[in-house]
Design a protein around this motif. Structure first.
Motif, mmCIF file in Angstrom:
data_model
loop_
_atom_site.group_PDB
_atom_site.id
_atom_site.type_symbol
_atom_site.label_atom_id
_atom_site.label_comp_id
_atom_site.label_asym_id
_atom_site.label_seq_id
_atom_site.Cartn_x
_atom_site.Cartn_y
_atom_site.Cartn_z
ATOM 1 N N SER A 1 8.505 -9.833 -0.153
ATOM 2 C CA SER A 1 7.856 -10.147 1.128
ATOM 3 C C SER A 1 8.038 -9.011 2.129
ATOM 4 C CB SER A 1 8.424 -11.451 1.687
ATOM 5 O OG SER A 1 8.228 -12.501 0.761
ATOM 6 N N LYS A 2 9.251 -8.483 2.192
ATOM 7 C CA LYS A 2 9.514 -7.353 3.091
ATOM 8 C C LYS A 2 8.693 -6.133 2.675
ATOM 9 C CE LYS A 2 14.184 -8.674 4.511
ATOM 10 N NZ LYS A 2 15.626 -8.324 4.434
ATOM 11 N N LYS A 3 8.613 -5.910 1.376
ATOM 12 C CA LYS A 3 7.853 -4.773 0.858
ATOM 13 C C LYS A 3 6.369 -4.912 1.194
ATOM 14 C CE LYS A 3 7.748 -2.054 -3.377
ATOM 15 N NZ LYS A 3 8.173 -1.992 -4.773
ATOM 16 N N LEU A 4 5.831 -6.109 1.068
ATOM 17 C CA LEU A 4 4.433 -6.351 1.424
ATOM 18 C C LEU A 4 4.210 -6.079 2.908
ATOM 19 C CD1 LEU A 4 1.536 -7.288 0.886
ATOM 20 C CD2 LEU A 4 2.350 -9.650 1.254
ATOM 21 N N GLY A 5 5.099 -6.573 3.737
ATOM 22 C CA GLY A 5 4.988 -6.344 5.170
ATOM 23 C C GLY A 5 4.971 -4.864 5.508
ATOM 24 N N GLU A 6 5.880 -4.117 4.897
ATOM 25 C CA GLU A 6 5.939 -2.668 5.146
ATOM 26 C C GLU A 6 4.678 -1.972 4.634
ATOM 27 O OE1 GLU A 6 8.002 -0.809 7.052
ATOM 28 O OE2 GLU A 6 8.680 -2.826 7.615
ATOM 29 N N TYR A 7 4.202 -2.396 3.478
ATOM 30 C CA TYR A 7 2.978 -1.808 2.917
ATOM 31 C C TYR A 7 1.789 -2.029 3.859
ATOM 32 C CZ TYR A 7 -1.009 -0.960 -0.089
ATOM 33 O OH TYR A 7 -2.196 -0.476 -0.595
ATOM 34 N N LEU A 8 1.638 -3.245 4.342
ATOM 35 C CA LEU A 8 0.532 -3.545 5.251
ATOM 36 C C LEU A 8 0.668 -2.787 6.569
ATOM 37 C CD1 LEU A 8 0.097 -7.363 4.577
ATOM 38 C CD2 LEU A 8 -1.434 -5.513 3.839
ATOM 39 N N LYS A 9 1.895 -2.620 7.018
ATOM 40 C CA LYS A 9 2.134 -1.858 8.244
ATOM 41 C C LYS A 9 1.764 -0.385 8.044
ATOM 42 C CE LYS A 9 5.836 -0.618 11.463
ATOM 43 N NZ LYS A 9 7.264 -0.783 11.745
ATOM 44 N N GLN A 10 2.194 0.183 6.916
ATOM 45 C CA GLN A 10 1.911 1.593 6.634
ATOM 46 C C GLN A 10 0.425 1.840 6.374
ATOM 47 O OE1 GLN A 10 4.488 2.539 3.355
ATOM 48 N NE2 GLN A 10 6.339 2.415 4.611
ATOM 49 N N ASN A 11 -0.274 0.827 5.934
ATOM 50 C CA ASN A 11 -1.698 0.946 5.613
ATOM 51 C C ASN A 11 -2.566 0.155 6.588
ATOM 52 O OD1 ASN A 11 -1.823 2.485 2.864
ATOM 53 N ND2 ASN A 11 -0.094 1.076 2.727
ATOM 54 N N ASP A 12 -2.109 0.098 7.814
ATOM 55 C CA ASP A 12 -2.799 -0.690 8.836
ATOM 56 C C ASP A 12 -4.250 -0.273 9.025
ATOM 57 O OD1 ASP A 12 -2.727 -2.707 11.016
ATOM 58 O OD2 ASP A 12 -3.168 -0.937 12.236
ATOM 59 N N LYS A 13 -4.546 1.007 8.915
ATOM 60 C CA LYS A 13 -5.931 1.457 9.117
ATOM 61 C C LYS A 13 -6.860 0.913 8.035
ATOM 62 C CE LYS A 13 -5.429 5.758 6.678
ATOM 63 N NZ LYS A 13 -5.813 7.076 6.455
#
Length: 176
Positions: A35-47
């Motif tokens: 879950s944390k990894k998904l959150g970070e991935y979505l944050k890093q790929n926000d665009k």
């Protein structure tokens, strides 16, 4: 024309060896890390994803997943009973060996489409509930002119139903 997206995510890993359904069992450590990894991935790929809104099943394992993602994206989580997994009634959260002993051979794919779990719902009722939740979310996005991307944190069975609806494939509880 502005495009909006609705993304569906299954909750992180929960404890095996139990019947799911409407149980309130939470994530195991692996699920927390996912879950944390998904959150970070979505944050890093926000665009690419631009998540504006998070809706989650109110069952603990989904809600925990959504909160970790929401923390990363600095977004609140809207809880909804509509996005719950199948209501397995008295079997929800029961250890598999106990369920096999008390209800031998009773599995989701062993039920008739209109046959309910004891104290729960039938596959047909489950499908109808999820179809309505999906239709309502789409209608809300259109009617309220929500020009936002939505992440729905839910359960594997729910995503399976949505897949069938979107691909215009007949759904039954016998599908793989």
């Amino acid at each position: 024309m502005i495009n909006v997206s609705i993304y569906f995510v299954r909750h992180g890993q929960d404890e095996e060896g139990f019947r799911g359904g409407w149980s309130q069992r939470g994530l195991i450590e692996e699920g927390v890390q996912q879950s944390k990894k998904l959150g970070e991935y979505l944050k890093q790929n926000d665009k690419d994803y631009r998540i504006d809104r998070i809706i989650s099943s109110d069952l603990k394992r989904a809600l925990e997943t959504a909160k970790y993602v929401g923390d990363s994206l600095q977004l609140p989580v809207e809880q909804s009973k509509d996005w719950r997994e199948t209501n397995k009634g008295v079997l929800a959260g029961m250890p598999d060996d106990e369920a096999d002993r008390k209800y031998p051979g009773l599995y989701f794919n062993s039920l008739g489409m209109n046959e309910r779990y004891p104290g729960g719902e039938s596959p047909s009722e489950n499908f109808t509930r999820i179809h309505k939740a999906f239709r309502d979310l789409c209608k809300e996005q259109i009617d309220k002119k929500h020009l936002e991307n939505v992440l729905v944190v839910t359960h594997g069975g729910v995503i399976n139903i949505i897949y069938h609806i979107l691909n215009k494939i007949e759904w039954t509880n016998k599908n793989k």
